[in-house]
Design an enzyme around this catalytic site. Structure first.
Site, mmCIF file in Angstrom:
data_model
loop_
_atom_site.group_PDB
_atom_site.id
_atom_site.type_symbol
_atom_site.label_atom_id
_atom_site.label_comp_id
_atom_site.label_asym_id
_atom_site.label_seq_id
_atom_site.Cartn_x
_atom_site.Cartn_y
_atom_site.Cartn_z
ATOM 1 N N ASP A 1 0.863 -1.178 0.000
ATOM 2 C CA ASP A 1 0.000 0.000 0.000
ATOM 3 C C ASP A 1 0.901 1.230 0.000
ATOM 4 O O ASP A 1 1.935 1.243 0.668
ATOM 5 C CB ASP A 1 -0.845 0.043 1.276
ATOM 6 N N HIS B 1 4.866 -7.366 0.041
ATOM 7 C CA HIS B 1 4.557 -8.660 -0.542
ATOM 8 C C HIS B 1 5.158 -8.767 -1.944
ATOM 9 O O HIS B 1 5.517 -7.765 -2.557
ATOM 10 C CB HIS B 1 3.043 -8.859 -0.593
ATOM 11 N N SER C 1 8.656 3.464 5.141
ATOM 12 C CA SER C 1 9.599 4.052 4.204
ATOM 13 C C SER C 1 9.180 3.791 2.774
ATOM 14 O O SER C 1 8.031 4.006 2.420
ATOM 15 C CB SER C 1 11.018 3.554 4.478
#
Length: 286
Positions: free
Chosen positions: A92, A149, A252
């Site tokens: 995200d 992921h 980050s």
């Protein structure tokens, strides 16, 4: 650089980045009820964290602020694209930049760039497969899900820990600090995929207490004084598209590199655009 940008950027050159991050690590891992609850409530309220997406919505159930920050999502909330040859977003966040790697150079912002050689730890041999390939840079804000992921199925070949500074990686700093992502401390994972080599670069930043991977655990801290590498040729680690790769203990940026003529980004994948884990951000062309 405007005066406001200078005030936000220039003091970072003299800040004791790693000391501050070590202090934040201690605070973020504290199980003191007052400290953890204060931090969690402040982040939720200030950044607008959507707790309805969290698998655990009772903030008192988190044993520390870091436990909250690296929280899991509800199962099935981020479906991984099943389209043929899809490249899934690894996190995200928001697109910082996405485009071509031109003669080994990766665009950062406002006329600034850095080299793939520098980003990947100084090895021209390691960077060569990505020359004239493509890259995407995704910035994770404090409100975002902070587990990363796999964008493609791959077999881990090598991991590299590159020591460096810990500048902020927000838009203002990216616009004004030359070579930002190749200056900050980072962890690089090189995978072999159906489309050839893929590099996933997890970039640290101020107050990013640690970067960890699912196969190694915490890679940093501690911060080494020189580049460290781990080879995995004799012990294959295969991760499928959508499987958890690692996490930022505080947030980050993740940068993905792919080789020449093997991939294309989705039309309209521009700087500032929000993306969600698992959504199709491009596709393989081989």
């Amino acid at each position: 650089m405007t005066f406001k940008e200078a005030l936000a950027t220039l003091p970072q050159y003299i800040l004791p980045h790693h000391f501050l991050s070590r202090m934040m690590r201690k605070l973020s891992r504290s199980e003191n009820t007052f400290i953890k609850t204060l931090f969690i409530k402040q982040i939720i309220n200030y950044y607008g964290v959507n707790m309805a997406e969290s698998s655990e919505q009772d903030i008192t159930a988190f044993k520390s602020f870091n436990h909250f920050f690296t929280r899991a999502l509800k199962p099935g909330l981020r479906p991984i694209s099943t389209e043929a040859n899809a490249i899934a977003s690894p996190a995200d966040g928001a697109i910082s930049q996405a485009g071509a790697i031109t003669d080994g150079n990766i665009f950062q912002a406002k006329g600034k760039s850095f080299t793939a050689v520098d980003l990947l730890g100084g090895s021209a041999e390691r960077a060569a497969p990505f020359n004239n390939g493509v890259f995407s840079t995704i910035y994770l804000a404090p409100k975002d899900y902070h587990r990363m992921h796999m964008p493609l199925t791959g077999t881990l070949r090598e991991m590299i820990h590159v020591p460096g500074r810990l500048f902020s990686v927000n838009t203002v700093t990216a616009n004004n600090v030359p070579g930002l992502f190749a200056r900050n401390e980072r962890v690089v994972a090189i995978f072999d995929t159906a489309a050839g080599p893929m590099a996933l670069v997890m970039v640290g930043a101020i107050f990013v207490c640690s970067i960890e991977t699912v196969w190694h655990g915490e890679v940093t801290p501690p911060s080494a004084s020189s580049v460290q590498t781990w080879q995995y040729n004799d012990k294959p680690i295969i991760l499928n598209i959508g499987e958890e790769l690692g996490r930022f203990n505080m947030g980050s940026t993740i940068i993905m590199l792919l080789g020449k003529d093997v991939a294309q980004w989705r039309e309209g994948l521009n700087a500032g655009q929000s993306v969600k884990l698992g959504e199709k951000i491009g596709w393989l062309t081989v």
